[in-house]
Design an enzyme around this catalytic site. Structure first.
Site, PDB file in Angstrom:
ATOM      1  N   ARG A  59       0.856  -1.188   0.000  1.00 54.33           N
ATOM      2  CA  ARG A  59       0.000   0.000   0.000  1.00 54.33           C
ATOM      3  C   ARG A  59       0.889   1.235   0.000  1.00 54.33           C
ATOM      4  O   ARG A  59       1.862   1.280   0.764  1.00 54.33           O
ATOM      5  CB  ARG A  59      -0.875   0.034   1.265  1.00 54.33           C
ATOM      6  CG  ARG A  59      -1.850  -1.105   1.363  1.00 54.33           C
ATOM      7  CD  ARG A  59      -2.303  -1.292   2.800  1.00 54.33           C
ATOM      8  NE  ARG A  59      -1.175  -1.566   3.679  1.00 54.33           N
ATOM      9  CZ  ARG A  59      -1.242  -1.620   5.007  1.00 54.33           C
ATOM     10  NH1 ARG A  59      -2.383  -1.400   5.615  1.00 54.33           N
ATOM     11  NH2 ARG A  59      -0.172  -1.888   5.739  1.00 54.33           N
ATOM     12  N   ASN A 111      -8.121  -6.844  -4.865  1.00 52.85           N
ATOM     13  CA  ASN A 111      -8.465  -5.421  -4.927  1.00 52.85           C
ATOM     14  C   ASN A 111      -9.968  -5.212  -5.091  1.00 52.85           C
ATOM     15  O   ASN A 111     -10.544  -4.306  -4.499  1.00 52.85           O
ATOM     16  CB  ASN A 111      -7.708  -4.744  -6.078  1.00 52.85           C
ATOM     17  CG  ASN A 111      -6.343  -4.262  -5.625  1.00 52.85           C
ATOM     18  OD1 ASN A 111      -5.942  -4.506  -4.483  1.00 52.85           O
ATOM     19  ND2 ASN A 111      -5.618  -3.593  -6.487  1.00 52.85           N
ATOM     20  N   LEU A 164     -13.731  -0.893   6.296  1.00 47.03           N
ATOM     21  CA  LEU A 164     -15.146  -0.631   6.570  1.00 47.03           C
ATOM     22  C   LEU A 164     -15.305   0.818   7.001  1.00 47.03           C
ATOM     23  O   LEU A 164     -16.028   1.121   7.946  1.00 47.03           O
ATOM     24  CB  LEU A 164     -15.667  -1.570   7.661  1.00 47.03           C
ATOM     25  CG  LEU A 164     -15.918  -3.018   7.250  1.00 47.03           C
ATOM     26  CD1 LEU A 164     -16.440  -3.843   8.416  1.00 47.03           C
ATOM     27  CD2 LEU A 164     -16.931  -3.093   6.083  1.00 47.03           C
ATOM     28  N   GLY A 202     -17.150   6.945   3.706  1.00 43.91           N
ATOM     29  CA  GLY A 202     -16.585   8.258   3.397  1.00 43.91           C
ATOM     30  C   GLY A 202     -16.788   8.640   1.958  1.00 43.91           C
ATOM     31  O   GLY A 202     -17.748   8.212   1.298  1.00 43.91           O
ATOM     32  N   CYS A 254      -4.891   2.251  -8.023  1.00 46.05           N
ATOM     33  CA  CYS A 254      -5.155   0.806  -8.105  1.00 46.05           C
ATOM     34  C   CYS A 254      -6.641   0.442  -8.116  1.00 46.05           C
ATOM     35  O   CYS A 254      -7.126  -0.095  -9.103  1.00 46.05           O
ATOM     36  CB  CYS A 254      -4.447   0.097  -6.968  1.00 46.05           C
ATOM     37  SG  CYS A 254      -2.662   0.127  -7.196  1.00 46.05           S
ATOM     38  N   LYS A 288      -8.885   1.586 -11.198  1.00 41.12           N
ATOM     39  CA  LYS A 288      -8.527   0.975 -12.495  1.00 41.12           C
ATOM     40  C   LYS A 288      -8.650  -0.543 -12.446  1.00 41.12           C
ATOM     41  O   LYS A 288      -9.032  -1.164 -13.430  1.00 41.12           O
ATOM     42  CB  LYS A 288      -7.134   1.426 -12.937  1.00 41.12           C
ATOM     43  CG  LYS A 288      -5.978   0.610 -12.413  1.00 41.12           C
ATOM     44  CD  LYS A 288      -4.678   1.016 -13.080  1.00 41.12           C
ATOM     45  CE  LYS A 288      -3.470   0.450 -12.354  1.00 41.12           C
ATOM     46  NZ  LYS A 288      -3.359  -0.994 -12.333  1.00 41.12           N
TER      47      LYS A 288
HETATM   48  P1  NAD Z   1       4.118   4.248 -11.566  1.00 45.47           P
HETATM   49  O1  NAD Z   1       3.367   4.909 -12.643  1.00 45.47           O
HETATM   50  O2  NAD Z   1       4.362   4.958 -10.278  1.00 45.47           O
HETATM   51  O3  NAD Z   1       5.546   3.792 -12.122  1.00 45.47           O
HETATM   52  C1  NAD Z   1       5.751   3.150 -13.329  1.00 45.47           C
HETATM   53  C2  NAD Z   1       7.165   3.446 -13.786  1.00 45.47           C
HETATM   54  O4  NAD Z   1       7.461   2.636 -14.917  1.00 45.47           O
HETATM   55  C3  NAD Z   1       7.404   4.886 -14.205  1.00 45.47           C
HETATM   56  O5  NAD Z   1       8.540   5.402 -13.509  1.00 45.47           O
HETATM   57  C4  NAD Z   1       7.678   4.803 -15.708  1.00 45.47           C
HETATM   58  O6  NAD Z   1       8.595   5.784 -16.177  1.00 45.47           O
HETATM   59  C5  NAD Z   1       8.278   3.412 -15.803  1.00 45.47           C
HETATM   60  N1  NAD Z   1       8.226   2.818 -17.145  1.00 45.47           N
HETATM   61  C6  NAD Z   1       7.213   2.815 -18.049  1.00 45.47           C
HETATM   62  N2  NAD Z   1       7.551   2.126 -19.132  1.00 45.47           N
HETATM   63  C7  NAD Z   1       8.815   1.658 -18.923  1.00 45.47           C
HETATM   64  C8  NAD Z   1       9.713   0.851 -19.684  1.00 45.47           C
HETATM   65  N3  NAD Z   1       9.364   0.407 -20.880  1.00 45.47           N
HETATM   66  N4  NAD Z   1      10.914   0.588 -19.158  1.00 45.47           N
HETATM   67  C9  NAD Z   1      11.290   1.056 -17.939  1.00 45.47           C
HETATM   68  N5  NAD Z   1      10.469   1.796 -17.180  1.00 45.47           N
HETATM   69  C10 NAD Z   1       9.255   2.109 -17.664  1.00 45.47           C
HETATM   70  O7  NAD Z   1       3.364   2.866 -11.299  1.00 45.47           O
HETATM   71  P2  NAD Z   1       3.160   2.094  -9.897  1.00 45.47           P
HETATM   72  O8  NAD Z   1       2.161   2.795  -9.064  1.00 45.47           O
HETATM   73  O9  NAD Z   1       4.484   1.761  -9.326  1.00 45.47           O
HETATM   74  O10 NAD Z   1       2.457   0.762 -10.423  1.00 45.47           O
HETATM   75  C11 NAD Z   1       3.157  -0.188 -11.194  1.00 45.47           C
HETATM   76  C12 NAD Z   1       2.287  -1.426 -11.311  1.00 45.47           C
HETATM   77  O11 NAD Z   1       2.081  -2.011 -10.017  1.00 45.47           O
HETATM   78  C13 NAD Z   1       0.881  -1.160 -11.870  1.00 45.47           C
HETATM   79  O12 NAD Z   1       0.489  -2.267 -12.628  1.00 45.47           O
HETATM   80  C14 NAD Z   1       0.030  -1.076 -10.621  1.00 45.47           C
HETATM   81  O13 NAD Z   1      -1.313  -1.416 -10.857  1.00 45.47           O
HETATM   82  C15 NAD Z   1       0.701  -2.109  -9.726  1.00 45.47           C
HETATM   83  N6  NAD Z   1       0.525  -1.862  -8.292  1.00 45.47           N
HETATM   84  C16 NAD Z   1       0.612  -0.610  -7.797  1.00 45.47           C
HETATM   85  C17 NAD Z   1       0.479  -0.415  -6.434  1.00 45.47           C
HETATM   86  C18 NAD Z   1       0.537   0.978  -5.865  1.00 45.47           C
HETATM   87  O14 NAD Z   1       0.176   1.132  -4.694  1.00 45.47           O
HETATM   88  N7  NAD Z   1       0.986   1.978  -6.606  1.00 45.47           N
HETATM   89  C19 NAD Z   1       0.278  -1.496  -5.566  1.00 45.47           C
HETATM   90  C20 NAD Z   1       0.227  -2.775  -6.110  1.00 45.47           C
HETATM   91  C21 NAD Z   1       0.350  -2.962  -7.489  1.00 45.47           C
END
Ligand code: NAD
Length: 431
Positions: A155, A209, A251, A254, A261, A264
Site C-alpha cells: 500500500r 483489490n 469498513l 466516506g 489501483c 482501475k
Molecule cells: P508508476 O506509474 O508509479 O511507475 C511506473 C514506472 O514505470 C514509471 O517510472 C515509468 O517511467 C516506468 N516505465 C514505463 N515504461 C517503462 C519501460 N518500458 N521501461 C522502464 N520503465 C518504464 O506505477 P506504480 O504505481 O508503481 O504501479 C506499477 C504497477 O504495479 C501497476 O500495474 C500497478 O497497478 C501495480 N501496483 C501498484 C500499487 C501501488 O500502490 N501503486 C500497488 C500494487 C500494485
C-alpha cells in the site's frame, strides 16, 4: 545473493528495488524516464514514501542498488528481472499493456543468458503469456527464459513496511520450479508463500483489490441507509468488525476509494468479465456507489450553504489517502473540479501532495496549512484523513472561518463534539 533488475521505478518498482537490495541482493533499477533516473542516482526518492530514503541510502552506500536508463547496462548476466511498469486504464477501462510490451521487448533485446522474468505489475489474466510471446519473438538468439507472476499487494504510504511484512507472497507460473526460484529471493521474509499457476496468480491480485473495493462500497451503501434511519455508520462498522468472520478493516464510510489501483483494477476486472461473456453486476455497483459518494459530499455542502456559487470552500486533503503524495484518481480531483464548475472558490491544503497537484490544478488557491485554508472560508471539506487534520485546534479553526461549517468526507471528527464547539457538521452516515 542474486543479481536482479527491476524495470520501472514508480511506487512499486522503487520500493521493490530498494527492499530487494536491503534483503542482500544486487539490484539495478531501470526506468525510461531520464529525469527520474537522474534524481534517483543522487539517492533522492522521486516519491514520498516513509522510510524509503533511508533504505535507498543504506543500500546505495553498500553498492547493492543503482539506477540506469540503459537496459543494456542492467539486463545482461542477470538471473531475475522484475517488471513493475504502470498498467493504466485504456479507453474502455481495460488495462493498457503498452508499457509491459515495451519493457518485454527491451528485456528480450538485451538478455544474454537464461533469465526469469517476474511480473509485478497488475495485469489482465494471460498477460504472462503475452510477455512470453513478445520476449520469444524479440530474442536475438535461442535463450531459455521463464515468466512468473508475483503480484504486488503493498500500500502506498506504508510500502516499505508492507514489503518487509507481507501477509502473503504469491508466485505463479506454468513452470513451478521457476516460481519457487523467485520465491527463494524473499526467503528472509517470514510469511506464507503461495505457489500456483500463472493465471491464478494474476487473478488473485484483481480479486483481492475488487474485494477490498467492494467492502468500501458496501459500507458506503450502509452509510446512506444510516443517514435515513438515524444510525451511526462508524459504530455499525465497529459492531460488524468485531465479528471475526468480517473483521474491522476497509469498513470506513466516506468519500470513496481512489488512487492508482482500486478504480482501475475494478474497472479492468469488470471489462475482463464482459470480454468473457459475463455481466459483472456486483463490480458495476461497486464502481457506481463509489462515484456517487463524491457527489453526495458536494450535495451536503450545497444544502448547508444554500448554494455553491461564490462560496469560499477550504479543501483539506488532495492525496487519495494519507501518507502519500499520490493524487491519481483521487476523489479530491473530481470534487474540486465539480465545485469549481458550480462557481465555488477553493482554498486547498495537503501536507504532501501540493507539489504534484500544482502541475494539474491551477484554479485553486494553495495554502500553507489547514488553518490558512480555513481562513475566511464558508465551509471546510475534509477529503483525506491525514493525522494532522485529526489534531487540528478546532476552536482556532472556528474563529478563522466566516461560517462554521465542516463537511467531513472521512468521518475524522466526533459529531457531538463538533456540535458542542458550535460547528454545523455533516459526516458520512452519521445522524
Ligand atoms: P508508476 O506509474 O508509479 O511507475 C511506473 C514506472 O514505470 C514509471 O517510472 C515509468 O517511467 C516506468 N516505465 C514505463 N515504461 C517503462 C519501460 N518500458 N521501461 C522502464 N520503465 C518504464 O506505477 P506504480 O504505481 O508503481 O504501479 C506499477 C504497477 O504495479 C501497476 O500495474 C500497478 O497497478 C501495480 N501496483 C501498484 C500499487 C501501488 O500502490 N501503486 C500497488 C500494487 C500494485
Amino acid at each position: 545473493m542474486s543479481k536482479v533488475a527491476v524495470v520501472g521505478t514508480g511506487y512499486v518498482g522503487l520500493t521493490t528495488a530498494a527492499c530487494l537490495a536491503d534483503l542482500g541482493h544486487d539490484v539495478t533499477a531501470v526506468d525510461i524516464d531520464s529525469e527520474k533516473v537522474h534524481v534517483l542516482q543522487q539517492g533522492r526518492p522521486t516519491i514520498y514514501e516513509p522510510g524509503l530514503e533511508e533504505v535507498m541510502a543504506r543500500t546505495m552506500k553498500a553498492g547493492r542498488l543503482r539506477f540506469t536508463e540503459d537496459y543494456a547496462q542492467a539486463i545482461p548476466g542477470l538471473e531475475f528481472v522484475f517488471i513493475a511498469v504502470g498498467t493504466p486504464p485504456g479507453r474502455r477501462g481495460e488495462a493498457d499493456l503498452v508499457y509491459i510490451k515495451q519493457a518485454s521487448k527491451s528485456i528480450a533485446a538485451t538478455m544474454r543468458s537464461t533469465l526469469t522474468i517476474v511480473n509485478k505489475s497488475t495485469v489482465p489474466i494471460g498477460t504472462g503469456d503475452i510477455v512470453s510471446r513478445i520476449v520469444g519473438e524479440h530474442l536475438e538468439s535461442e535463450i531459455p527464459f521463464h515468466v512468473v507472476s508475483n503480484p504486488e499487494f503493498l500500500r502506498e504510504g506504508s510500502a516499505i513496511h508492507d514489503f518487509t511484512h507481507p501477509d502473503r507472497l504469491v508466485f505463479g507460473s506454468h513452470d513451478r520450479t521457476a516460481a519457487e526460484g523467485v520465491a527463494r529471493l524473499f526467503e528472509k521474509l517470514e510469511t506464507t508463500i503461495l505457489i500456483t499457476d500463472l493465471y491464478t496468480a494474476e487473478m488473485i491480485k484483481y480479486a483481492s483489490n475488487a474485494f477490498l473495493a467492494t467492502r468500501i462500497s458496501f459500507i458506503n451503501e450502509m452509510a446512506r441507509i444510516c443517514e435515513r434511519v438515524d444510525a451511526d455508520v462508524k459504530v455499525v462498522a465497529e459492531g460488524m468488525g468485531l465479528d471475526r468472520r468480517i473483521g474491522p478493516l476497509f469498513l470506513e464510510a466516506g468519500i470513496g476509494y481512489g488512487g492508482s489501483c482500486f478504480p482501475k483494477d475494478v474497472k479492468a476486472l469488470a471489462r475482463m468479465a464482459e470480454n468473457n461473456g459475463l455481466h459483472p453486476e456486483l463490480l458495476d455497483a461497486v464502481m457506481e456507489i463509489n462515484l456517487d459518494q463524491r457527489t453526495l459530499v458536494i450535495e451536503k455542502l450545497r444544502e448547508v450553504l444554500g448554494g455553491l456559487r461564490n462560496q469560499e470552500i477550504g479543501i483539506l486533503g488532495l492525496a487519495f489517502k494519507p501518507n502519500t503524495d499520490d493524487i491519481r484518481e483521487a476523489p479530491a480531483l473530481d470534487v474540486i473540479n465539480s465545485l469549481l464548475l458550480k462557481g465555488a472558490r477553493l482554498r486547498v491544503y495537503d501536507p504532501r501532495a501540493m507539489p504534484v497537484a500544482r502541475r494539474q490544478l491551477n484554479s485553486v488557491q494553495y495554502c500553507e496549512d489547514a488553518y490558512a485554508a480555513a481562513r475566511g472560508a464558508d465551509a471546510l471539506l475534509v477529503v483525506t484523513d491525514w493525522e494532522e487534520f485529526k489534531a487540528l485546534d478546532l476552536e482556532q479553526v472556528k474563529t478563522l472561518m466566516r461560517r462554521p461549517v465542516i463537511v467531513d468526507g472521512r468521518n475524522i471528527f466526533d459529531p457531538s463534539r463538533m456540535r458542542e464547539l458550535g460547528f454545523v457538521y455533516r459526516g458520512v452516515g452519521r445522524s
